[in-house]
Scaffold this active site. Structure first.
Site, PDB file in Angstrom:
ATOM      1  N   SER A   1       0.787  -1.022   0.024  1.00  0.00           N
ATOM      2  CA  SER A   1      -0.023   0.039   0.040  1.00  0.00           C
ATOM      3  C   SER A   1       0.747   1.053  -0.045  1.00  0.00           C
ATOM      4  O   SER A   1       1.874   1.436  -0.741  1.00  0.00           O
ATOM      5  CB  SER A   1      -0.868   0.104   1.217  1.00  0.00           C
ATOM      6  OG  SER A   1      -1.734   1.007   1.271  1.00  0.00           O
TER       7      SER A   1
ATOM      8  N   TYR B   1      -4.374   9.158  -6.247  1.00  0.00           N
ATOM      9  CA  TYR B   1      -3.516   7.984  -5.901  1.00  0.00           C
ATOM     10  C   TYR B   1      -3.949   7.607  -4.503  1.00  0.00           C
ATOM     11  O   TYR B   1      -3.963   6.157  -4.337  1.00  0.00           O
ATOM     12  CB  TYR B   1      -2.064   8.192  -6.255  1.00  0.00           C
ATOM     13  CG  TYR B   1      -0.881   7.459  -5.468  1.00  0.00           C
ATOM     14  CD1 TYR B   1      -0.823   5.829  -6.029  1.00  0.00           C
ATOM     15  CD2 TYR B   1      -0.443   7.753  -4.420  1.00  0.00           C
ATOM     16  CE1 TYR B   1      -0.050   5.383  -5.356  1.00  0.00           C
ATOM     17  CE2 TYR B   1       0.429   6.769  -3.927  1.00  0.00           C
ATOM     18  CZ  TYR B   1       0.541   5.559  -4.193  1.00  0.00           C
ATOM     19  OH  TYR B   1       1.513   4.583  -3.587  1.00  0.00           O
TER      20      TYR B   1
END
Length: 269
Positions: free
Chosen positions: A133, A147
């Site tokens: 992540s 994003y």
């Protein structure tokens, strides 16, 4: 018997270093990337690294790769989802189509890869899924909201998944890096800013990028390799001191906001 790991996005940066770290630990490493020609010479010295072509947005390819790996090694012990990219640009300037493609890769591509591997992990009552992540999934940043939101989606999907499979012998780990220089920057899709009002946001981010402490990619990925496939891996693994500052800032801010308006919250009971 050597364990087997399937890693996505291994042509550069974290993915490349991860493949090397697991190879040094004598795992069977299946290193996937969209273009195997970009594997480079670093993998050549390790006969236990197998490079396969994979575009995670192509579900047919995903299932074919999972079938190939399972047929060859019998099982996939660890799935490590690293493939992804960043769509840069302030919210107003990123198109909906650009945002859709960001999610297609960073969210739906990862989701499809996990779903392709889960049936065998369920059957074996064993497995570890590691999702790369970003601390941007915890604290969103100006000029990167699309994003960061894709990583926030990945964080929440992983949390829910972890609760669903915890009794099935399957572990889920979210790796949250912040402040690393990798080939990832070269894959960033940028929007040319045409709105002067947002210049301050770009200036803020550019200053952060110049002054932030940067982590060591090799040390960070070595830490990931050390926890992979262990009995009690962390649910979340922050990497880089900058990330911990971001997480604490965000979580403290959220608690303060909730407490400030607690009287309104309670009145809704």
């Amino acid at each position: 018997m050597s364990k087997t790991i399937l890693i996505t996005g291994t042509s550069t940066g974290f993915g490349k270093e991860l493949a090397l770290q697991f190879a040094k630990r004598h795992w069977n490493v299946v290193a996937t990337m969209r273009d195997p020609q970009k594997a480079g010479p670093a993998f050549d010295q390790y006969p236990n690294i197998q490079v396969l072509a994979l575009d995670i947005t192509n579900q047919e390819m995903v299932h074919q790769v999972v079938h190939t790996v399972t047929s060859q090694y019998g099982r996939i012990d660890v799935l490590l989802n690293n493939a992804g990219y960043a769509q840069a640009g302030v919210f107003e300037e990123v198109t909906v189509e650009q945002a859709r493609w960001q999610y297609e890769t960073n969210v739906f591509g990862v989701m499809g890869t996990i779903q392709a591997v889960l049936p065998q992990m369920r059957k074996n009552r064993s497995g570890h899924i590691i999702n790369i992540s970003s601390m941007g999934g915890v604290q969103s940043l100006p000029t990167l909201p699309i994003y960061c939101s894709s990583k926030a989606a990945l964080e929440n999907l992983s949390e829910g998944l972890a609760a669903e499979v915890k009794e099935l012998g399957i572990n889920i780990t979210l790796v949250e890096p912040a402040g690393f220089k990798t080939g990832f920057q070269g894959n960033t899709q940028e929007v040319k800013s045409d709105i002067p009002d947002y210049q301050a946001a770009y200036d803020w981010y550019n200053e952060l990028a110049k002054t932030a402490p940067y982590g060591d990619v090799e040390k960070a990925m070595s830490a990931v390799a050390d926890i992979a496939g262990t009995d009690n891996p962390p649910r979340r693994l922050a990497l880089g001191s900058m990330g911990l500052v971001m997480a604490r800032t965000q979580l403290n801010s959220m608690l303060e906001e909730y407490e400030k308006w607690e009287h309104i919250t309670a009145s809704a009971d």
